[in-house]
Design an enzyme around this catalytic site. Structure first.
Site, PDB file in Angstrom:
ATOM      1  N   SER A   1      70.079  80.981  -1.314  1.00 42.96           N
ATOM      2  CA  SER A   1      71.074  81.263  -3.033  1.00 42.96           C
ATOM      3  C   SER A   1      70.939  82.782  -3.498  1.00 42.96           C
ATOM      4  O   SER A   1      69.153  82.703  -2.856  1.00 42.96           O
ATOM      5  CB  SER A   1      70.183  80.263  -3.742  1.00 42.96           C
TER       6      SER A   1
ATOM      7  N   TYR B   1      64.526  74.232  -7.500  1.00 42.29           N
ATOM      8  CA  TYR B   1      65.473  75.083  -6.394  1.00 42.29           C
ATOM      9  C   TYR B   1      65.684  76.562  -5.893  1.00 42.29           C
ATOM     10  O   TYR B   1      65.556  76.526  -4.815  1.00 42.29           O
ATOM     11  CB  TYR B   1      66.928  74.569  -7.593  1.00 42.29           C
TER      12      TYR B   1
END
Length: 250
Positions: free
Chosen positions: A145, A158
């Protein structure tokens, strides 16, 4: 039409995973896609692939439960034998995941553990379980990400685990090189998916303003990058984290 190559895509029933399954099938790859809570979407995607002349199988998998991976490997072996008359895989896409928007001060241990199990522990042990099925010349793609590069308040766990997955990608590439297996990661920026509840107009406008190309990305655009890494076109790309973000915060 199938070129003899079969891949596994986790979280393949929706979003980037579903678009990757479609793109991979379009390029002649056989697809084993996994789902957790949405079998209807997964089987509908299989039918769509088959209608276009490809071959696909949907298998249930919860990537948060590492103890289930041995049984999943057996399911994959059966699917390979019955659908493709094959014994080995040519690729693995560790894509399954979910988002949580919560400031560090409010994150619970259960929320932390849930994200860890899906985004780091799961890919580690699933890759370990499927490694004996990956033949020489295979490609593994891990989904990381852009939040590992750009700090965005509310996604600390995350992003931390995605950062860990980027490091793990390099170590996999180092250790699996002698097996002839390439390992890379793809790092999406803001993408129009359901992750974390999706985008409302205000949030999309904010993200678009922070992206050089002036918009958010579409799942298909990430899917094309992933699928290219699965093919021989990327045969000399290894141990890389490739950001697909349209120039997010540069």
């Amino acid at each position: 039409m199938n070129n003899g190559k079969v891949i596994v895509i986790t979280g393949g029933s929706r979003g980037i995973g579903a678009k990757t399954a479609l793109e991979a099938a379009r390029r002649g790859l056989g697809v084993i896609l996994t789902y957790n809570a949405n079998p209807d979407a997964a089987h509908a995607l299989v039918r769509e692939i088959e209608a276009a002349g490809g071959k696909a199988v949907a298998l249930r998998l919860d990537v948060a439960i590492a103890s289930s991976f041995a049984a999943f490997r057996a399911d994959v072996e059966r699917a390979l034998a019955t659908t493709w008359n094959a014994t080995h895989l040519s690729g693995l896409v560790n894509n399954a995941g979910y988002g949580l928007f919560q400031p560090i001060a409010a994150v619970t241990e259960a929320e932390f553990d849930g994200l860890f199990n899906v985004h780091l522990k799961g890919p580690f042990f699933l890759t370990q379980a499927l490694l004996p099925l990956l033949r020489k010349g295979s490609s593994i793609v891990n989904l990381t990400s852009a939040t590992t590069r750009v700090a965005f308040a509310g996604v600390a766990p995350y992003a931390s685990f995605k950062g860990g997955l980027a490091v793990l990608t390099r170590y996999m590439a180092k250790e699996f090189g002698e097996l002839g297996i390439r390992v890379n990661s793809v790092s999406p920026g803001p993408i129009r998916t359901e992750l974390g509840g999706g985008l409302n107009d205000e949030f999309e406008a904010l993200l678009s303003s922070q992206t050089a190309l002036g918009r958010v990305g579409e799942p298909e655009e990430v899917a094309r990058a992933i699928t290219t890494l699965l093919t021989d076109d990327s045969g000399w790309i290894n141990a890389q984290d490739i950001e697909v973000s349209g120039g997010y915060v540069i």
